[in-house]
Write an enzyme that holds these catalytic residues in place. Structure first.
Site, PDB file in Angstrom:
ATOM      1  N   GLY A  51      -5.130  96.903  16.044  1.00  0.00           N
ATOM      2  CA  GLY A  51      -3.675  96.940  16.161  1.00  0.00           C
ATOM      3  C   GLY A  51      -3.059  97.678  14.997  1.00  0.00           C
TER       4      GLY A  51
ATOM      5  CG  ASN B  18     -16.158  84.142   7.795  1.00  0.00           C
ATOM      6  OD1 ASN B  18     -16.845  84.913   7.118  1.00  0.00           O
ATOM      7  ND2 ASN B  18     -16.539  83.745   9.007  1.00  0.00           N
TER       8      ASN B  18
ATOM      9  CB  THR C  13     -14.146  87.672   8.902  1.00  0.00           C
ATOM     10  OG1 THR C  13     -13.747  86.418   8.345  1.00  0.00           O
ATOM     11  CG2 THR C  13     -15.131  87.417  10.022  1.00  0.00           C
TER      12      THR C  13
ATOM     13  CD  GLN D 216      -8.952  91.914   8.416  1.00  0.00           C
ATOM     14  OE1 GLN D 216      -7.759  92.022   8.203  1.00  0.00           O
ATOM     15  NE2 GLN D 216      -9.535  92.554   9.405  1.00  0.00           N
TER      16      GLN D 216
ATOM     17  CE  LYS E 221      -2.630  84.585  -3.201  1.00  0.00           C
ATOM     18  NZ  LYS E 221      -1.991  84.605  -4.548  1.00  0.00           N
TER      19      LYS E 221
ATOM     20  CD  GLU F  41      -0.128  94.067   6.247  1.00  0.00           C
ATOM     21  OE1 GLU F  41       0.491  94.797   7.026  1.00  0.00           O
ATOM     22  OE2 GLU F  41       0.336  92.992   5.831  1.00  0.00           O
TER      23      GLU F  41
END
Lengths: 168, 731
Positions: free
Chosen positions: B241, B615, B618, B622, B686, B690
């Protein structure tokens, strides 16, 4: 027009418009949506499959051009319950995020390993003859037709590296 | 959604007292086997009986009115089903969290490539052919401004003015006054935007590639004039996305309208070129950064002005200076924005709106100022970390910038960095760069339901997983709280019939939806305490055992009756008294060819404080994904516009260069600092996705400077600009 294909070892026949790409034939006519459409222009690699053992972008070829061909898609590599070693390594290395480019990455990697086994050099190969040493640079070069916008690249290559001949 | 929990004060660290071992553990994604075997089903992959195919017709003028469509040539095609247009059509996608229809322009065209109609046919091939045969008649209004430099502009009144920037610039021992430009960016998610609409009576079911189901349902209902309860939106798998699927867009509305008229399911998948033209892009920016400092490096002034662009009527304005507002202390401050109103494809949120481009200016400017002062750029940053939010006076929650800079410098071997342009390996000049990372952290209202039976737990929320790991972490939170192994927890997401969560956006999804799951599981623990006969604060639920007040029972024995609990959370007082942000530091090493100007990234290290990591696996993905986006914006990515029409040129994945395998080194390392953000939410976590991009590109650009002595101010730093720099410096 009618076409017969051998898809994942099974004879399949379909009646389709001559304009149908091999990609759309798989996704929309043969109920094999594991092969993804990311750009429809051969730019992203999400639609990579094997045709007669070699990787191609299935969006760049028409289904009617493949009468009698042997097609391997992600569904033919292994299902959720019987994943191939490469598929398992993509999971354990987190070699994906959204998962959309993933079947293409895995099919491309599978085809790429076969190319390397057959002595095909790449742009970064030290020699044009003999077997390529599948270093990270070699894998990166050979996999650069497969985009991953989530940018799981290091982890995709980690998964692939676990499946090279040297690592076996 | 009766009793919503409001985040009014710091919460106890319950997840530090549980003993299931799931929180933070680097578990594989539960949906992984489906994804790697091609069995995860994305929007375009459902084939309901009778489905037909839609292809969007798009405007070939920049501004004007559609006066008519000639369908003759299209209608002659066997299998043609019709042309659909009208007042419900959208001008552009809804902005994130709109919750209502975006502008519905009727017959008005406001940018080149705007979807204006939908052609539907029995097959995709026929629909594509037919769409090309539709003749559109326009009343064109020529001369639409498309250049942000010269188009009319406006200045929103939310500027920051503290002290006297100009005076401080005059007095500063060292000053910097630089202009930076960044081009537009495309999210370019791998899955093209898609919709499949199906009506049953007056109820619509829409499969859509969408990030925020709760909002999307409301947007869709508003746009087509039905009640929200008549709409169901589903998006169990979304092929990326990055902000581009926050709001409903042309494919959803047009599919819904055509499906209603034809009484058949209609699928609309955007062609890649349509995605570039008709999906919100990241604006280009023109920025001016001013810094003034004392000789010891203490900043006395920070000024960050920027010009962005968007179409008239769009409320979104890229918050370019978002990080500048709180990253460094300085008594004299100015933040000011200008919005160019022009007729390019409208702009919206793309991964880390604001920081992703604004931190190029701030962090490259800090690097240059450090050089002027003769201070190490790591040290300069350390000397300017504010004690409180410099604009609002809020107390910072967990603030990891100093630790990230120090630990990162040591781990990276920063002490081996040499003077600019002095390290060479053959034709390659080698350099290192640093940049701070910062990205505001938010809590967005979210609900979730958890049901516990003897067979395990079920987590239900309309939260999405766009590759972020929601399926993994929501299961881990529930399992940890309820003493279950991960294979006893299932997670159902992205169905608007389920309790509404934040959706995926702004890096707030994991913490917001995760907190709702946590609270629902905590209610279940309270009920278990009651059934065991102990006080709720005494109960422990670990590894299938419930204990408390010297009592003990097997979990299964307390579950003769299943327990289902729903919980909601919203932000409260802590968001007013405190300011929560992810912080970190990026360190990059690059090699620059002295001959071709090519930049090769050799390694990047990101050190981040993101509160509790849910995790590790993951989370790392990110962060690395964001860092690679930073590389893309530093070196490759650039939307170009036809100066006559504003139309995006190079609107495909061969011409818009996202990073590929060969651009990215294997050495993309991430370290998460041990941290809890007590004021952020009850799970002390948090956002991550980004933070990884925020500042990453600047570290690459600063490394190019260290390698070559060149400074690039117009991004991306493509080889032509590097070679130009070499020539100007007589190399």
């Amino acid at each position: 027009m009618p076409i017969s294909l051998k898809v994942n070892g099974v004879e399949r026949t379909l009646e389709c418009d001559t304009r149908v790409s091999l990609l759309d034939a798989l996704r929309d006519h043969l109920d094999l949506p594991g092969t993804k459409k990311g750009c429809d222009h051969g730019q992203c690699g999400a639609c990579t499959i094997l045709v007669n053992g070699r990787r191609i972008n299935s969006c760049l070829t028409l289904a009617v051009m493949h009468e009698g061909d042997e097609i391997t898609t992600i569904e033919g590599l292994g299902g959720p319950e019987d994943l191939s070693p490469m598929q398992r390594d993509f999971v354990s290395c987190d070699g994906y995020q959204c998962g959309y480019c993933t079947p293409g990455q895995i099919m491309s990697a599978t085809g790429m390993l076969a190319e390397a086994r057959d002595g095909m050099p790449s742009h970064v190969s030290e020699s044009l003859i003999g077997k390529a040493n599948l270093s990270d640079a070699e894998i990166a070069e050979r996999m650069s037709g497969n985009l991953c916008r989530c940018s799981a690249y290091p982890f995709i290559r980690e998964a692939i590296a676990r499946n090279t001949e040297q690592s076996q | 959604m009766s009793d919503s929990f409001t985040m009014n004060e710091a919460q106890p660290r319950l997840l530090d007292t549980t003993d299931q071992g799931l929180i933070g553990a680097p578990l594989d994604r539960p949906e992984g086997a489906l994804k790697v075997s091609g069995q995860a089903t994305y929007t375009a992959e459902y084939h309901p009986e009778g489905m037909c195919h839609g292809v969007l017709v798009r405007a070939t003028i920049t501004r004007g009115t559609v006066t008519g469509f000639d369908e003759t040539a299209a209608a002659a095609l066997p299998g043609y089903l019709g042309l659909f247009h009208g007042p419900e059509f959208l001008r552009n996608p809804a902005q994130g969290m709109a919750g209502k229809a975006p502008t519905q322009p009727g017959d008005r065209v406001a940018y080149h490539g705007q979807p204006i109609a939908l052609v539907v046919a029995e097959s995709f091939e026929t629909a594509r052919d037919a769409a090309a045969r539709i003749v559109v008649h326009y009343d064109e209004q020529p001369g639409a401004p498309v250049d942000p430099e010269t188009a009319p502009s406006e200045e929103p009144d939310d500027r920051t003015v503290q002290g006297d920037l100009d005076a401080a610039m005059r007095k500063g021992a060292a000053t910097l006054d630089r202009a930076y430009t960044t081009p537009g960016h495309a999210a370019a998610a791998m899955e093209p935007h898609a919709a499949l609409a199906e009506w049953e009576g007056d109820h619509l079911t829409l499969h859509g590639a969408l990030q925020m189901i709760r909002y999307n349902k409301a947007e869709l209902a508003d746009a087509i004039g039905v009640k929200p309860e008549q709409v169901r939106v589903l998006a169990p798998y979304i092929g990326g996305g990055f902000g581009s699927k926050l709001g409903i867009s042309a494919e959803h509305i047009s599919a819904a309208l055509a499906a209603r008229a034809l009484k058949r399911p209609v699928r609309v998948v955007m062609a890649r070129q349509t995605v570039f033209d008709a999906i919100l892009r990241r604006t280009e920016t023109a920025q001016r950064l001013r810094l003034a400092a004392e000789t010891d490096g203490k900043l006395t002034a920070i000024g960050h002005e920027d010009r962005i662009s968007n179409l008239e009527g769009e409320g979104f304005a890229e918050p370019t200076a978002a990080a500048t507002q709180f990253l460094y202390a300085a008594p004299n401050r100015l933040v000011r924005k200008t919005i160019s109103r022009n007729h390019r494809t409208p702009s919206g949120s793309v991964r880390a709106p604001g920081e992703a481009v604004g931190m190029f200016a701030l962090e490259c400017g800090m690097d240059e100022l450090a050089e002027t002062l003769g201070i190490c750029p790591v040290e300069l940053r350390l000397r300017n970390i504010p004690e409180k939010h410099p604009e609002t006076g809020q107390t910072f929650t967990a603030h990891a910038l100093a630790q990230a800079l120090r630990e990162g410098a040591q781990a990276f071997g920063w002490d081996k960095r040499t003077e600019p342009g002095t390290r060479r390996e053959g034709e390659w000049l080698i350099g290192m760069g640093v940049a701070s990372a910062a990205r505001t952290n938010m809590l967005i209202a979210s609900s979730a339901r958890v049901t516990l039976t003897r067979d395990g737990a079920l987590v239900e929320t309309d939260m999405t997983d766009i590759g972020t790991g929601s399926y993994a972490i929501l299961g881990q939170i529930a399992g940890e709280m309820l003493g279950l192994p991960i294979d006893k927890v299932s997670v159902h997401l992205a169905d608007s019939d389920l309790p509404g969560a934040s959706g995926s956006g702004g890096s707030f999804g994991a913490s917001s939806a995760g907190s709702a799951v946590f609270l629902a599981a905590r209610k279940i623990r309270d009920e278990l305490a009651k059934r065991l006969g102990c006080a709720p604060e005494d109960v422990r639920v670990d590894r299938g055992q419930v204990t408390g007040d010297n009592k003990k029972a097997a979990l299964a024995d307390l579950l003769v009756e299943p327990i289902a609990m729903e919980a909601s959370i919203e932000s409260g007082e802590t968001a007013k008294t405190h300011f929560s942000s992810g912080f970190g530091a990026h360190f990059a090493e690059v090699a620059v060819s002295e001959i071709t100007g090519e930049v090769r990234v050799r390694r990047i290290l990101g050190v981040f404080g993101v509160g509790r990591v849910l995790n590790e696996k993951t989370a790392r993905s990110q962060a690395v994904g964001g860092m690679i986006w930073g590389v893309g914006s530093a070196l490759h990515e650039e939307l170009s516009h036809d100066p006559r029409t504003g139309h995006i040129v190079g609107r495909d994945l061969a011409n818009y260069h996202v990073p590929s395998h060969a651009d990215i080194p294997a050495k993309m390392e991430v370290r998460f600092l041990e941290e809890r953000d007590d004021h952020a939410n009850p799970i002390q976590s948090k956002g991550i996705g980004e933070l990884g991009i925020s500042g990453a590109g600047a570290a690459v650009i600063n490394a190019i400077h260290n390698a070559t002595g060149l400074r690039v101010y117009d991004f991306p730093a493509t080889p032509d600009k590097i070679v130009q720099g070499f020539m100007e410096h007589g190399r």
